[in-house]
Structure formats: structure tokens, C-alpha cells
Write a protein that holds these residues in place. Structure first.
Motif, mmCIF file in Angstrom:
data_model
loop_
_atom_site.group_PDB
_atom_site.id
_atom_site.type_symbol
_atom_site.label_atom_id
_atom_site.label_comp_id
_atom_site.label_asym_id
_atom_site.label_seq_id
_atom_site.Cartn_x
_atom_site.Cartn_y
_atom_site.Cartn_z
ATOM 1 N N VAL A 13 -35.081 -34.907 -23.959
ATOM 2 C CA VAL A 13 -33.892 -35.663 -23.591
ATOM 3 C C VAL A 13 -33.243 -36.150 -24.871
ATOM 4 O O VAL A 13 -33.898 -36.774 -25.706
ATOM 5 N N ASP A 14 -31.976 -35.856 -25.045
ATOM 6 C CA ASP A 14 -31.205 -36.414 -26.158
ATOM 7 C C ASP A 14 -30.804 -37.817 -25.719
ATOM 8 O O ASP A 14 -29.947 -37.988 -24.852
ATOM 9 N N LEU A 15 -31.465 -38.820 -26.276
ATOM 10 C CA LEU A 15 -31.258 -40.200 -25.828
ATOM 11 C C LEU A 15 -29.868 -40.719 -26.185
ATOM 12 O O LEU A 15 -29.398 -41.674 -25.584
ATOM 13 N N ARG A 16 -29.209 -40.074 -27.126
ATOM 14 C CA ARG A 16 -27.855 -40.500 -27.510
ATOM 15 C C ARG A 16 -26.845 -40.155 -26.437
ATOM 16 O O ARG A 16 -25.804 -40.795 -26.325
ATOM 17 N N THR A 17 -27.140 -39.126 -25.616
ATOM 18 C CA THR A 17 -26.186 -38.687 -24.591
ATOM 19 C C THR A 17 -26.749 -38.804 -23.187
ATOM 20 O O THR A 17 -26.148 -38.314 -22.238
ATOM 21 N N ALA A 18 -27.905 -39.461 -23.038
ATOM 22 C CA ALA A 18 -28.533 -39.617 -21.717
ATOM 23 C C ALA A 18 -27.685 -40.523 -20.827
ATOM 24 O O ALA A 18 -26.863 -41.307 -21.303
ATOM 25 N N ALA A 19 -27.901 -40.418 -19.539
ATOM 26 C CA ALA A 19 -27.186 -41.255 -18.572
ATOM 27 C C ALA A 19 -27.456 -42.738 -18.847
ATOM 28 O O ALA A 19 -28.516 -43.099 -19.360
ATOM 29 N N ASP A 24 -30.683 -47.513 -20.373
ATOM 30 C CA ASP A 24 -31.034 -48.910 -20.082
ATOM 31 C C ASP A 24 -32.538 -49.068 -19.910
ATOM 32 O O ASP A 24 -33.140 -50.001 -20.426
ATOM 33 N N ARG A 25 -33.158 -48.133 -19.195
ATOM 34 C CA ARG A 25 -34.614 -48.213 -18.973
ATOM 35 C C ARG A 25 -35.384 -48.021 -20.283
ATOM 36 O O ARG A 25 -36.339 -48.731 -20.560
ATOM 37 N N GLY A 50 -35.801 -45.977 -26.526
ATOM 38 C CA GLY A 50 -34.369 -45.722 -26.629
ATOM 39 C C GLY A 50 -33.752 -46.283 -27.896
ATOM 40 O O GLY A 50 -32.784 -45.731 -28.409
ATOM 41 N N ARG A 51 -34.298 -47.380 -28.414
ATOM 42 C CA ARG A 51 -33.769 -47.959 -29.649
ATOM 43 C C ARG A 51 -34.429 -47.347 -30.882
ATOM 44 O O ARG A 51 -33.887 -47.414 -31.978
#
Length: 68
Positions: A13-19, A24-25, A50-51
Motif C-alpha cells: 500500500v502506498d500510504l501517501r495515496t491511500a484512502a 487515519d487508522r 502511517g507517519r
């Protein structure tokens, strides 16, 4: 039951473009296990994936390291 993924396949998953819901999760910090050379005991370290990361990769299979 699902079919096995092809050899070498992995989910990412590309976290920069994830939903937004996924970001948020993954932006909330959670206890994290580490398979590094030193065991960190109690309390478990916490990480907000995510961060901390741009991409999350989930390999379907792992093998032990081999010597060079």
C-alpha cells in the motif's frame, strides 16, 4: 479459502495515496513488535506506521537469512 499468490507476489500500500480511512487508522500509534537483534521488553515500543513510512509491504512468505 483463497488461492495462494504466485511465487514472489506481495501486497503493498502506498500510504501517501491511500484512502483517508486507511491513513487515519495507520496514523494512530500502536504497540509494535520488532524482529531486530535486541529484544525490547515491557512496555512494547509504539509506532504509527502511517507517519513513519511511505509504503507498507506485506510479504506472503519469508525465509531465514543466508550467510554470504
Amino acid at each position: 479459502m483463497t488461492a495462494s499468490p504466485p511465487h514472489g507476489a506481495q501486497d503493498y500500500v502506498d500510504l501517501r495515496t491511500a484512502a483517508r480511512a486507511a491513513r487515519d487508522r495507520l496514523d494512530s500509534s500502536r504497540p509494535t513488535g520488532d524482529a531486530g537483534p535486541v529484544h525490547v521488553g515491557d512496555p512494547m515500543p509504539r509506532l504509527a506506521i502511517g507517519r513513519a513510512c511511505d509504503v507498507l509491504i506485506h510479504p506472503h512468505q519469508a525465509t531465514r537469512a543466508r550467510r554470504f
